[in-house]
Design an enzyme around this catalytic site. Structure first.
Site, PDB file in Angstrom:
ATOM      1  N   GLU A   1     -14.131   6.240 -11.002  1.00 21.59           N
ATOM      2  CA  GLU A   1     -13.064   7.230 -11.150  1.00 21.59           C
ATOM      3  C   GLU A   1     -13.237   8.166  -9.970  1.00 21.59           C
ATOM      4  OE1 GLU A   1     -11.240   9.745 -11.075  1.00 21.59           O
ATOM      5  OE2 GLU A   1     -11.176  10.734 -13.013  1.00 21.59           O
TER       6      GLU A   1
ATOM      7  N   GLU B   1     -10.471  11.608  -2.238  1.00 21.82           N
ATOM      8  CA  GLU B   1     -11.883  11.842  -2.530  1.00 21.82           C
ATOM      9  C   GLU B   1     -12.781  10.763  -1.920  1.00 21.82           C
ATOM     10  OE1 GLU B   1     -12.529  12.411  -6.688  1.00 21.82           O
ATOM     11  OE2 GLU B   1     -11.331  14.246  -6.788  1.00 21.82           O
TER      12      GLU B   1
END
Length: 608
Positions: A144, A153
């Site tokens: 995730e 990210e």
């Protein structure tokens, strides 16, 4: 071991470096992150659990042991789901030590310590082998690593490395696939978050127009995405120029590349207009068949709007085209989605990129300074004509032909307004060199570079020579300062007013003259989740995480207003009941800290 932590002092406007010991509490950083919101995201959690169960079952059906690699484990939730689903062992990687320490405690609390190993490293540092972090490669990859932009990210580099070094070929992956969608729109409101519009000012000599420098108009802007809740944007605020289009997909079960890439989609505009903005979002499919899907689609593109999941950790994206371009209904165009390892950006072409052989444009880089200094909301403020008119009305009431005006706000047009409204002399303080350069360009474009004087220094260092020996008769500020993290940090203006006191003339007028704090107790349908204790998440005890975040109770939506959350999970207010909200404001002149606290009580002493 000592660590240095940089903090912006909202009162003095300076960045201060403080020495903290090795026990420095990072819990505030965790509390301000989106961990709590993720734990409350029921749709996300259920879909992940379903996908993990299916992946473990497929591996077991092949007669293999289920060995899981969980990158970015956070609380360890997905690893615990994997073990509960029948995985033989799970290697959970978390690079942030305070979070890794919390994951160890949470895993132990739930009785999974014998099957989950928390590895406090970056995934690219994990080793394989008899003496390594993992004895062999995993055959299930769970991650995730996504933000609102999907790849912001570092998901692509992490997947790329994992497939090369940490997981088996043709491994199972949860999620299995992600798809990015886009829709081209025209929106004056959203475009006002990216470009400086002409500002019209009615003066005694007719209308004056403050124009943006040509350099700013031509600037492609910053590559950073603007993530917002598109479900809160009124459909009247934009005109759709295209249907929703799938732009590109990433299969996480195969080797992933973090290299720059370009994907194009041909479309016919639904209407004629000016292409300005690309709205974008993504969905993830947890299984190869695409039956288990988690989508970020806004209500108008959602397959079942009634089942729309509110979440704050994943929203939707607003991208700005380098320049607005006219489009004609029915005339075919190509929308291009470009990405490197961390950023996505869009462009528009009339011909296929494959046919014209054009090289993919580089990531947009701001060369005008404005997009580096002004946030998207700040652009919107400056472009708000109604807001500007209020300042004009206030200035008209206090300006005199012999006024000496000193403006103290970062990157503000107040000095230009004061000049056009007739102030004899206007000075403006810009404490940063970058802000000085930007304002100099704006003044030059409007031919006032010799009429509005920029002083590049901090207010407390101001000298009489800077003001050419004049005493200030009008001190003005929006107030707005780039160091303000919360709305009341703009009380820095209070500090400034004191710092320049010796330069103020008798009878000086100060605008604003006062500030008021307004508060209201409300019940949120959704927003409370970002700070509310979770307790148990899908059957797993995460109280340890609750204890870490309960002390941080403030949320700041783009520095417009602030939301405070009561620390008790259930502060009930009976209708007509005797409940009192009390607050305290502390101003520390030596440290520059401004803090606030709210209490809900039946009496002033009985806090909730």
């Amino acid at each position: 071991m000592k660590v240095f932590c940089g903090r912006a002092n909202p009162t003095t406007g300076s960045v201060e470096w403080l020495e903290e010991d090795e026990h420095y509490d990072y819990h505030q950083e965790i509390a301000r992150s989106s961990y709590a919101d993720m734990l409350h995201d029921k749709d996300r959690n259920i879909k992940y659990y379903q996908g993990i169960r299916a992946a473990v079952s497929r591996v077991k059906d092949r007669g293999q042991k289920a060995l899981v690699l969980d990158i970015g484990t956070g609380t360890g939730l997905l690893s615990m789901m994997a073990v509960a689903a029948g995985a033989d062992f799970c290697y959970a990687i978390e690079v942030f030590k305070p979070m890794a320490d919390a994951a160890v405690k949470i895993v132990e609390k739930n009785g999974f310590s014998d099957k989950i190993k928390i590895i406090n490293k970056h995934s690219t540092e994990v080793t394989i082998g008899p003496d390594g972090d993992m004895p062999c490669r995993a055959n299930i990859l769970i991650t995730e690593l996504f933000d609102t932009e999907l790849i912001g990210e570092g998901a692509l580099p992490s997947y790329e490395h994992a497939h090369r070094h940490l997981v088996q070929e043709n491994c199972e992956a949860v999620p299995h696939r992600a798809t990015v969608y886009a829709q081209l729109v025209e929106s004056r409101r959203m475009w006002s978050w990216n470009k400086l519009f002409p500002v019209r000012v009615q003066t005694g000599h007719g209308e004056q127009v403050i124009i943006p420098p040509l350099e700013l108009e031509r600037c492609p802007g910053a590559p950073s995405v603007y993530d917002i809740q598109l479900n809160q944007v009124s459909p009247t605020d934009f005109t759709a120029l295209s249907d929703v289009m799938p732009m590109f997909s990433v299969d996480f079960s195969k080797q992933v590349s973090s290299s720059a890439a370009c994907h194009s989609r041909q479309f016919e505009p639904l209407a004629s207009g000016r292409a300005q903005v690309v709205l974008s979002w993504w969905d993830i499919e947890m299984d190869p068949e695409g039956k288990i899907k988690c989508t970020m689609a806004p209500f108008w593109a959602h397959s079942d709007p009634e089942e729309l999941q509110w979440r704050d950790h994943w929203m939707q994206c607003v991208y700005f085209l380098p320049q607005e371009e006219p489009v004609v209904q029915g005339s075919s165009l190509f929308l291009l989605a470009h990405h490197d390892d961390y950023c996505v950006w869009y462009s528009l072409q009339k011909t296929s990129p494959e046919k014209n052989g054009r090289v993919s444009p580089p990531r947009p880089v701001c060369d005008c300074q404005a997009h580096l200094l002004w946030t998207r909301p700040r652009f919107g403020e400056i472009n708000d004509q109604d807001r500007t008119e209020r300042y004009v009305q206030a200035l008209r009431t206090v300006l005199k032909p012999d006024s000496v005006c000193l403006c103290v706000s970062d990157g503000s047009l107040l000095s230009l307004l004061a000049h056009h409204l007739g102030a004899e002399q206007v000075f403006t303080i810009e404490s940063s060199a970058a802000s000085h350069r930007l304002m100099k360009k704006i003044f030059k474009a409007n031919h006032v570079e010799d009429k509005v004087h920029i002083i590049e220094k901090r207010p407390e260092l101001l000298t009489s020579a800077d003001l050419e020996g004049e005493k200030v008769s009008l001190l003005v500020g929006e107030p707005f300062f780039t160091t303000s993290l919360l709305p009341w940090h703009n009380l820095y203006f209070w500090y400034v007013r004191t710092a320049v006191d010796r330069h103020l003339g008798p009878g000086v007028v100060v605008l604003p003259q006062a500030a008021s704090l307004h508060a209201v107790v409300v019940e949120f349908r959704d927003l409370w989740r970002i700070r509310s204790p979770c307790g148990n998440c899908e059957g797993f005890d995460v109280h340890i995480m609750d204890d870490m975040i309960k002390g941080d109770c403030c949320w700041n939506p783009h520095c417009k207003q602030a939301v405070y959350f009561f620390t008790s999970p259930d502060c009930r207010v009976p209708q007509g009941g005797p409940r009192t909200v009390s607050y305290t404001v502390e101003f520390h002149p030596h440290t520059g800290d401004i803090s606030m606290d709210f209490t809900l009580s039946d009496t002033l002493e009985d806090g909730c």
